[in-house]
Design a protein around this motif. Sequence first.
Motif, PDB file in Angstrom:
ATOM      1  N   ASP A 258       0.845  -1.187   0.000  1.00  0.00           N
ATOM      2  CA  ASP A 258       0.000   0.000   0.000  1.00  0.00           C
ATOM      3  C   ASP A 258       0.881   1.237   0.000  1.00  0.00           C
ATOM      4  O   ASP A 258       2.021   1.208   0.454  1.00  0.00           O
ATOM      5  CB  ASP A 258      -0.888   0.039   1.246  1.00  0.00           C
ATOM      6  N   LEU A 259       0.323   2.328  -0.490  1.00  0.00           N
ATOM      7  CA  LEU A 259       1.030   3.599  -0.533  1.00  0.00           C
ATOM      8  C   LEU A 259       0.057   4.682  -0.106  1.00  0.00           C
ATOM      9  O   LEU A 259      -1.039   4.787  -0.654  1.00  0.00           O
ATOM     10  CB  LEU A 259       1.544   3.869  -1.952  1.00  0.00           C
ATOM     11  N   LEU A 260       0.452   5.471   0.862  1.00  0.00           N
ATOM     12  CA  LEU A 260      -0.362   6.584   1.336  1.00  0.00           C
ATOM     13  C   LEU A 260       0.299   7.875   0.874  1.00  0.00           C
ATOM     14  O   LEU A 260       1.484   8.092   1.134  1.00  0.00           O
ATOM     15  CB  LEU A 260      -0.457   6.573   2.865  1.00  0.00           C
ATOM     16  N   ILE A 261      -0.449   8.704   0.177  1.00  0.00           N
ATOM     17  CA  ILE A 261       0.084   9.987  -0.285  1.00  0.00           C
ATOM     18  C   ILE A 261      -0.690  11.082   0.438  1.00  0.00           C
ATOM     19  O   ILE A 261      -1.897  11.193   0.310  1.00  0.00           O
ATOM     20  CB  ILE A 261      -0.056  10.129  -1.814  1.00  0.00           C
ATOM     21  N   ARG A 262       0.041  11.892   1.187  1.00  0.00           N
ATOM     22  CA  ARG A 262      -0.586  12.949   1.979  1.00  0.00           C
ATOM     23  C   ARG A 262      -0.520  14.290   1.254  1.00  0.00           C
ATOM     24  O   ARG A 262       0.314  14.500   0.391  1.00  0.00           O
ATOM     25  CB  ARG A 262       0.135  13.091   3.320  1.00  0.00           C
TER      26      ARG A 262
ATOM     27  N   SER B 293      -7.592   4.298  -7.106  1.00  0.00           N
ATOM     28  CA  SER B 293      -6.325   3.596  -6.901  1.00  0.00           C
ATOM     29  C   SER B 293      -5.784   3.031  -8.210  1.00  0.00           C
ATOM     30  O   SER B 293      -4.585   3.140  -8.491  1.00  0.00           O
ATOM     31  CB  SER B 293      -6.492   2.456  -5.895  1.00  0.00           C
TER      32      SER B 293
ATOM     33  N   LYS C 140      -6.482  16.041  -6.905  1.00  0.00           N
ATOM     34  CA  LYS C 140      -7.337  14.910  -6.556  1.00  0.00           C
ATOM     35  C   LYS C 140      -8.556  14.867  -7.462  1.00  0.00           C
ATOM     36  O   LYS C 140      -8.942  13.802  -7.958  1.00  0.00           O
ATOM     37  CB  LYS C 140      -7.762  14.990  -5.089  1.00  0.00           C
TER      38      LYS C 140
END
Length: 86
Positions: A3-7, A29, A14
Amino acid sequence: MGDLLIRDVPEAMKRQLQESAQRNGRSLSEEAIEILRRQIATERSGVSAGQRLRALMGDERLSDDEVDAIAASRHEPDREPPRFDR
Protein backbone atom coordinates in the motif's frame (compact mmCIF):
# COMPACT_ATOMS: atom_id res chain seq x y z
CA MET A 1 1.07 -6.03 -3.08
CA GLY A 2 1.96 -3.09 -0.89
CA ASP A 3 0.00 0.00 0.00
CA LEU A 4 1.03 3.60 -0.53
CA LEU A 5 -0.36 6.58 1.34
CA ILE A 6 0.08 9.99 -0.29
CA ARG A 7 -0.59 12.95 1.98
CA ASP A 8 -1.38 16.58 1.23
CA VAL A 9 -2.66 16.03 -2.31
CA PRO A 10 -4.00 19.37 -3.58
CA GLU A 11 -7.77 19.28 -4.06
CA ALA A 12 -7.49 20.25 -7.74
CA MET A 13 -5.09 17.36 -8.38
CA LYS A 14 -7.34 14.91 -6.56
CA ARG A 15 -10.30 16.10 -8.59
CA GLN A 16 -8.33 15.67 -11.83
CA LEU A 17 -7.35 12.16 -10.79
CA GLN A 18 -10.97 11.32 -9.98
CA GLU A 19 -12.13 12.67 -13.35
CA SER A 20 -9.42 10.74 -15.17
CA ALA A 21 -10.35 7.54 -13.31
CA GLN A 22 -14.00 7.99 -14.23
CA ARG A 23 -13.18 8.64 -17.92
CA ASN A 24 -11.03 5.51 -18.02
CA GLY A 25 -13.42 3.28 -16.09
CA ARG A 26 -10.99 2.73 -13.23
CA SER A 27 -11.03 3.18 -9.49
CA LEU A 28 -9.03 6.04 -8.01
CA SER A 29 -6.32 3.60 -6.90
CA GLU A 30 -6.20 1.87 -10.29
CA GLU A 31 -5.86 5.22 -12.04
CA ALA A 32 -3.06 6.36 -9.72
CA ILE A 33 -1.21 3.07 -10.31
CA GLU A 34 -1.56 3.45 -14.08
CA ILE A 35 -0.25 7.01 -13.98
CA LEU A 36 2.69 5.92 -11.83
CA ARG A 37 3.38 3.01 -14.17
CA ARG A 38 3.44 5.33 -17.21
CA GLN A 39 5.64 7.83 -15.40
CA ILE A 40 8.17 5.17 -14.47
CA ALA A 41 8.29 4.05 -18.10
CA THR A 42 8.87 7.67 -19.14
CA GLU A 43 11.62 7.98 -16.55
CA ARG A 44 13.45 5.10 -18.13
CA SER A 45 13.28 6.85 -21.51
CA GLY A 46 16.02 9.34 -20.59
CA VAL A 47 13.85 12.35 -19.72
CA SER A 48 15.42 14.18 -16.76
CA ALA A 49 13.65 14.54 -13.43
CA GLY A 50 13.63 18.31 -13.89
CA GLN A 51 11.93 18.03 -17.27
CA ARG A 52 9.29 15.72 -15.83
CA LEU A 53 8.66 18.07 -12.90
CA ARG A 54 8.32 21.03 -15.24
CA ALA A 55 5.75 19.11 -17.28
CA LEU A 56 3.79 18.14 -14.16
CA MET A 57 3.84 21.56 -12.50
CA GLY A 58 2.15 23.47 -15.29
CA ASP A 59 2.36 27.20 -14.67
CA GLU A 60 4.46 26.82 -11.52
CA ARG A 61 7.99 26.68 -12.89
CA LEU A 62 11.27 25.61 -11.34
CA SER A 63 14.34 27.71 -11.92
CA ASP A 64 17.26 26.21 -13.83
CA ASP A 65 19.20 26.06 -10.54
CA GLU A 66 16.39 24.06 -8.93
CA VAL A 67 16.28 21.67 -11.89
CA ASP A 68 20.05 21.21 -11.70
CA ALA A 69 19.84 20.54 -7.95
CA ILE A 70 17.16 17.90 -8.52
CA ALA A 71 19.25 16.21 -11.22
CA ALA A 72 22.32 16.25 -8.96
CA SER A 73 20.37 14.75 -6.05
CA ARG A 74 19.51 11.71 -8.17
CA HIS A 75 23.16 10.68 -7.97
CA GLU A 76 23.57 11.13 -4.21
CA PRO A 77 23.65 8.08 -1.95
CA ASP A 78 20.40 7.13 -0.29
CA ARG A 79 19.69 8.84 3.01
CA GLU A 80 18.34 7.22 6.13
CA PRO A 81 14.55 7.50 6.39
CA PRO A 82 13.26 10.15 8.79
CA ARG A 83 12.58 9.17 12.40
CA PHE A 84 9.24 10.32 13.77
CA ASP A 85 9.59 8.90 17.27
CA ARG A 86 11.55 11.82 18.71
